[in-house]
Design a protein around this motif. Structure first.
Motif, short mmCIF file in Angstrom:
data_model
loop_
_atom_site.label_atom_id
_atom_site.label_comp_id
_atom_site.label_asym_id
_atom_site.label_seq_id
_atom_site.Cartn_x
_atom_site.Cartn_y
_atom_site.Cartn_z
N GLU A 1 41.76 -99.03 30.23
CA GLU A 1 40.33 -98.67 30.85
C GLU A 1 40.65 -97.38 31.98
O GLU A 1 41.53 -97.55 32.83
N VAL A 2 40.04 -96.28 31.76
CA VAL A 2 40.58 -94.99 32.55
C VAL A 2 39.90 -95.25 34.03
O VAL A 2 40.95 -94.63 34.79
N CYS A 3 39.03 -95.82 34.19
CA CYS A 3 38.37 -95.57 35.59
C CYS A 3 38.61 -96.67 36.29
O CYS A 3 38.53 -97.70 36.04
N GLY A 4 39.05 -96.36 37.66
CA GLY A 4 39.20 -97.34 38.74
C GLY A 4 37.98 -98.41 38.97
O GLY A 4 38.35 -99.75 38.95
N GLY B 1 43.55 -97.61 22.13
CA GLY B 1 42.04 -97.22 22.35
C GLY B 1 41.60 -97.30 24.13
O GLY B 1 42.39 -97.59 24.72
N PHE B 2 40.62 -96.48 23.99
CA PHE B 2 40.09 -95.95 25.50
C PHE B 2 38.85 -96.55 26.00
O PHE B 2 38.11 -96.26 25.11
N LEU B 3 38.55 -96.99 27.14
CA LEU B 3 37.27 -97.07 27.84
C LEU B 3 37.21 -95.79 28.90
O LEU B 3 37.86 -95.70 29.40
N ALA B 4 36.35 -94.92 28.46
CA ALA B 4 36.11 -93.71 29.27
C ALA B 4 34.90 -94.23 30.16
O ALA B 4 34.32 -94.98 30.21
N ALA B 5 35.14 -93.15 31.23
CA ALA B 5 34.48 -93.75 32.58
C ALA B 5 33.05 -93.21 32.30
O ALA B 5 32.72 -91.97 32.41
N GLY B 6 31.91 -94.18 32.36
CA GLY B 6 30.59 -93.87 32.40
C GLY B 6 29.92 -92.99 33.28
O GLY B 6 29.46 -91.93 33.04
N HIS B 7 30.54 -92.97 34.30
CA HIS B 7 29.76 -92.19 35.44
C HIS B 7 30.41 -90.77 35.35
O HIS B 7 29.53 -89.74 35.72
N VAL B 8 31.41 -90.63 34.96
CA VAL B 8 32.09 -89.17 34.71
C VAL B 8 31.33 -88.63 33.68
O VAL B 8 30.90 -87.23 33.69
N CYS B 9 30.99 -89.66 32.57
CA CYS B 9 30.44 -88.82 31.40
C CYS B 9 29.05 -88.50 31.64
O CYS B 9 28.42 -87.87 30.95
N THR B 10 28.46 -89.32 32.76
CA THR B 10 27.22 -89.17 32.90
C THR B 10 26.86 -87.59 33.20
O THR B 10 25.80 -86.99 33.08
N ILE B 11 28.00 -87.10 34.10
CA ILE B 11 27.83 -85.52 34.51
C ILE B 11 28.06 -84.71 33.34
O ILE B 11 27.74 -83.73 32.89
N MET B 12 29.47 -85.13 32.74
CA MET B 12 30.01 -84.05 31.90
C MET B 12 29.73 -84.35 30.40
O MET B 12 29.97 -83.42 29.32
N GLY C 1 42.77 -93.52 36.72
CA GLY C 1 41.26 -92.97 36.87
C GLY C 1 41.07 -93.57 38.33
O GLY C 1 39.86 -94.31 38.64
N CYS C 2 41.88 -93.33 39.25
CA CYS C 2 41.74 -93.69 40.74
C CYS C 2 42.02 -92.24 41.30
O CYS C 2 42.98 -92.32 41.93
N PRO C 3 40.95 -91.58 41.69
CA PRO C 3 41.15 -90.32 42.38
C PRO C 3 41.82 -90.54 43.66
O PRO C 3 42.46 -89.43 44.04
N VAL C 4 41.52 -91.56 44.33
CA VAL C 4 42.09 -91.96 45.37
C VAL C 4 43.76 -91.86 45.21
O VAL C 4 44.52 -91.44 45.97
N CYS C 5 44.19 -92.79 44.26
CA CYS C 5 45.46 -93.03 43.84
C CYS C 5 46.18 -91.51 43.70
O CYS C 5 47.30 -91.38 44.06
#
Lengths: 361, 91, 353
Positions: free
Chosen positions: A29-32, A185-196, A58-62
């Motif tokens: 799972e990519v996103c924090g 396999g990957f779980l992509a980040a839903g809110h990132v994809c909301t934008i992109m 997927g932790c921009p803070v990290c």
């Protein structure tokens, strides 16, 4: 929102996952935020042993470079700016200290909910400089970009952003490219994809033959996402699917993409713990140089070395698990993090630490 | 970077000399302002997803139901277990 | 406290005419200006026989087992939806004494005021203190006022200490906790903390959330009167929230605690506010709330009694003490999974991640 937390339906999803799995699979799972949901809802333990969740970068803070935190600290301490930031960033260790400590020592560090508030603060304090620590993935880029647009429009001269934006698809690519990582396999980040939107994931899925499912963050979202990945894996498929269709459109949000492109341009980006990933970050365009804190202030801070004991890069790529680190739970704990994944509650190490309860606080 | 929650647009007004479209969004009883600049066709009554003070998407009601019907759907594609078991519970 | 009560209080206690607008260093120095403050009518608000002696200390007669507690109050902002630092200071110590199974009687009250604090604000705080004392049935019997230079305080800090006789039926001790005990929470979580957040710069939002600060002594004494030693432990989850206080108890008493997320009572607006800011309500500060560890056999009766009480209408059983996993608090999530509750390294911060 509570419908997406229905225990009965969650049980059914877990049943179906169990019944569908025929061999071990590793899913990242990519996103924090997804990591947070997995841990908070106790999902990891509820999954069958054959399904291993790997917590991605997927932790921009990290992944905010150590150097940038030192720059933010410098601006707050030495330059006396009003340093505004999201709450997440305050405990991340720089080379000497963190922003919370700097605040305690008297610097004007303020936690804000939105970068748009920072522009207001700049207007209200015309004789002070205001810098917003603009950290995040693509989800947060439109808001950070918008703050620059607002400042530009309103003729605000004392506002700038210290930007550290990281992009998800290059990170996924870097993870898959690493020979040591074995992710199915990957779980992509839903809110990132909301934008992109989802378009960037099709070539990845096709080239590397991995299923990628875009998910939301409620427990049912994540469970459905995991099921969808497993169903693909069991059927040897490798497609991009959208679990979060109630929010994510295939082409994302064009207005948001426009404002990102207006203010930012893509550049190579340093990911703390991982290293430089090409074309994986945003920098403020020359056109808006007056709102770019790195250009506005002479902030040359020497790159400080990371703690040599910290193996955050390998953790974030899923190559090692936190408990395989020699310092996990010993020298490195949430109260004394050696590296970023132990600081943020979405960081893999902090998640394991709190989740396992093996080590007492 | 993920924390975004859905809310209902209660009212819309132009701020900052009429240049910025801002909404008052209702989240389960509390309200907070959010910019609508990324959603030019969002209006009163719409459900939107808000992240750090900016509305980034409209919630698609129809799609929102799919998570509850998914198991039933895949059940119909040839699973051996009883399809009825997978129908969502109506709370 | 509701707006209506606040207005009623202000009407009953109009501020006297004073020839100074702000508190200055002189007001704390013990000289002419201090007496001016004391004689101005400001301290008449709290007048009682013992305090009026104006001696260096209070003369009290205490018999039998006595509880003694102290607490300092630094909340910012000092005025928030639902109250101010004054009533927090009284209710805080009143409740700490109640957690010991005691009837709070006498309080000390100390102020450290930052020079420049408008007298009107000081007055409003004192009015709130007066009413909080009356509601709780306690007297302020001794006190102190100091004033510090601008920048050396944060408007006003308050310390209260208090004493009171322990109820004869009370037997409150962590040692009494046994496996099988039920853990009861007296009301909705996180209201106070989120009321403060709603007015915190940079995070503000509009809501009807008000602090739940109130005195709990009458409610508690009533419980002890009825259930005596079946009430094994009482505690109020102030800073750090419910999760922190339960984790502390689990560790120090070496017991295991199981909790159920969906049994936690929470106001809808408070829940939404927590979602918005990325805060876990279990770690948010509370004020007018307490947790009771009660024997299994009496738990339902305790709950029923609380539901009849104005401070217990939303009381729920949130968990139990278990044989397994000593020192750990395990919570069953909304969907039935388990997670370990741990201590946070520091204050919980709003997040966007």
């Amino acid at each position: 929102m509570s419908e997406y937390r229905d225990p009965e339906l969650a049980k059914k999803y877990l049943e179906e996952i169990k019944n569908t799995v025929s061999r071990p699979w590793s899913i990242m799972e990519v996103c924090g935020g997804q990591t947070h949901s997995l841990v908070k809802n106790g999902i990891i333990d509820m999954l069958p042993d054959t399904v291993t969740m790997i917590h991605g970068p997927g932790c921009p803070v990290c992944v905010t470079p150590l150097n940038l935190i030192d720059k933010a600290i410098y601006l707050a301490e030495e330059k006396g700016v009003i340093l505004c930031s999201f709450g997440d960033m305050l405990r991340v260790p720089g080379s000497q200290k963190n922003l919370l400590e700097v605040k305690a020592e008297g610097a004007d560090v303020r936690i804000l909910y939105s970068p748009l508030e920072a522009v207001k603060i700049a207007e209200d304090n015309p004789d002070k400089e205001v810098v917003f620590f603009a950290v995040g993935f693509e989800t947060t880029a439109p808001a950070n970009a918008l703050s620059v647009v607002h400042a530009h429009r309103r003729g605000v001269k004392n506002y700038s952003i210290l930007a550290s934006h990281v992009l998800v698809p290059p990170a996924i690519k870097a993870v898959i490219d690493d020979e040591e990582s074995k992710i199915d396999g990957f779980l992509a980040a839903g809110h990132v994809c909301t934008i992109m939107g989802n378009s960037e994931y099709h070539p990845l899925s096709a080239e590397y033959k991995v299923p990628i499912v875009v998910t939301g963050f409620e427990p049912l979202d994540v469970l459905q996402g995991i099921l969808m990945v497993i169903r693909q894996l069991e059927q040897s498929k490798s497609e991009v699917e959208n679990q979060y269709a109630r929010i994510v459109r295939e082409d994302g949000n064009p207005e948001a993409q426009k404002v990102i492109n207006e203010v930012f341009e893509i550049r190579n980006q340093m990911w703390r713990g991982i290293g430089e990933i090409p074309e994986s970050g945003y920098a403020v365009r020359e056109k808006y140089a007056e709102f770019d804190a790195t250009k506005k202030y002479d902030v040359t801070i020497e790159e400080a070395p990371e703690n040599p004991d910290c193996i955050s890069g390998q953790i974030m790529k899923g190559i090692k698990k936190p408990f395989e680190c020699s310092q996990f739970g010993k020298k490195c704990k949430p109260t004394n993090p050696l590296g970023a994944p132990m600081v943020s509650s979405e960081g893999a190490c902090a998640a394991y630490y709190h989740f396992s309860g093996l080590v007492e606080a | 970077m993920c924390l975004a929650i859905p809310g209902k647009i209660k009212s819309v007004e132009m701020q900052y000399d009429g240049r910025v479209r801002m909404a008052t969004v209702l989240f389960g009883g509390i309200t907070k302002e959010a910019s609508l600049e990324m959603l030019p066709d969002a209006d009163i009554g719409d459900y939107v997803l808000v992240h750090v003070g900016v509305a980034i998407s409209k919630v698609n009601e129809e799609e929102a139901q799919k998570t509850f019907k998914y198991l039933a759907e895949i059940g119909e594609l040839g699973d051996l277990t009883d399809v009825d078991e997978y129908l969502p519970k109506t709370n | 406290m509701s707006e209506n009560n606040k207005i009623r209080m202000q009407l009953q206690c109009p501020m006297p005419k004073l020839d100074f607008d702000v508190i200055t260093l002189g007001h704390g120095s013990g000289g002419v200006l201090t007496n001016k403050l004391l004689d101005s009518g400001v301290f008449d608000l709290l007048s009682n026989d013992i305090l009026d002696e104006r001696h260096d200390g209070a003369f009290l007669e205490l018999n039998g087992k006595t509880a003694f507690s102290t607490d300092s109050f630094l909340v910012s902002p000092i005025f928030f939806p639902g109250g101010n630092i004054g009533e927090l200071a009284i209710n805080g110590t009143v409740n700490d004494l109640a957690m010991c199974g005691a009837t709070p009687k006498y309080l000390s009250l100390s102020f450290i005021i930052e020079e420049g604090l408008p007298v009107k604000e000081f007055w409003d705080i004192l009015v709130a203190i007066k009413f909080a004392c009356e509601k709780a049935g306690v007297q302020v019997v001794t006190g102190d006022t100091k004033v510090v230079e601008k920048g050396k305080g944060d408007k006003i800090f308050i310390n209260t200490s208090g004493v009171g006789p322990i109820h004869e039926k009370a037997n409150i001790s962590a040692k009494n906790i046994s496996v099988g005990d039920k853990i009861i929470i007296s009301g909705n979580v996180a209201s106070h903390g989120m009321a403060i957040m709603s007015v915190r710069e940079g995070l503000e939002f509009e809501s009807e959330i008000i602090s739940d600060t109130t005195n709990l002594n009458h409610t508690i004494i009533n419980l002890i009167e009825k259930f005596g030693s079946n009430i094994h432990l009482l505690t109020d989850p102030t800073r750090g929230g419910v999760a922190t206080v339960l984790k502390e108890i689990a560790q120090s008493s070496e017991i295991g605690i199981d909790l159920k997320q969906r049994d936690f009572p929470i106001d809808e607006q408070v829940a939404s506010a927590c979602e918005l800011l990325g805060l876990d309500p279990l770690y948010v500060a509370n004020e007018g709330l307490f947790i009771a560890f009660v024997s299994e056999s009496e738990a339902d009766a305790v709950l029923a009694t609380l539901h009849q009480d104005e401070n217990g209408k939303n009381a729920r059983i949130i968990g139990s003490v278990v044989q397994e996993h000593p020192k750990q608090v395990i919570m069953e999530s909304a969907i039935g999974g388990k997670r370990v509750i741990s201590m946070l390294p520091g204050e919980q911060l709003p997040r966007i991640c």
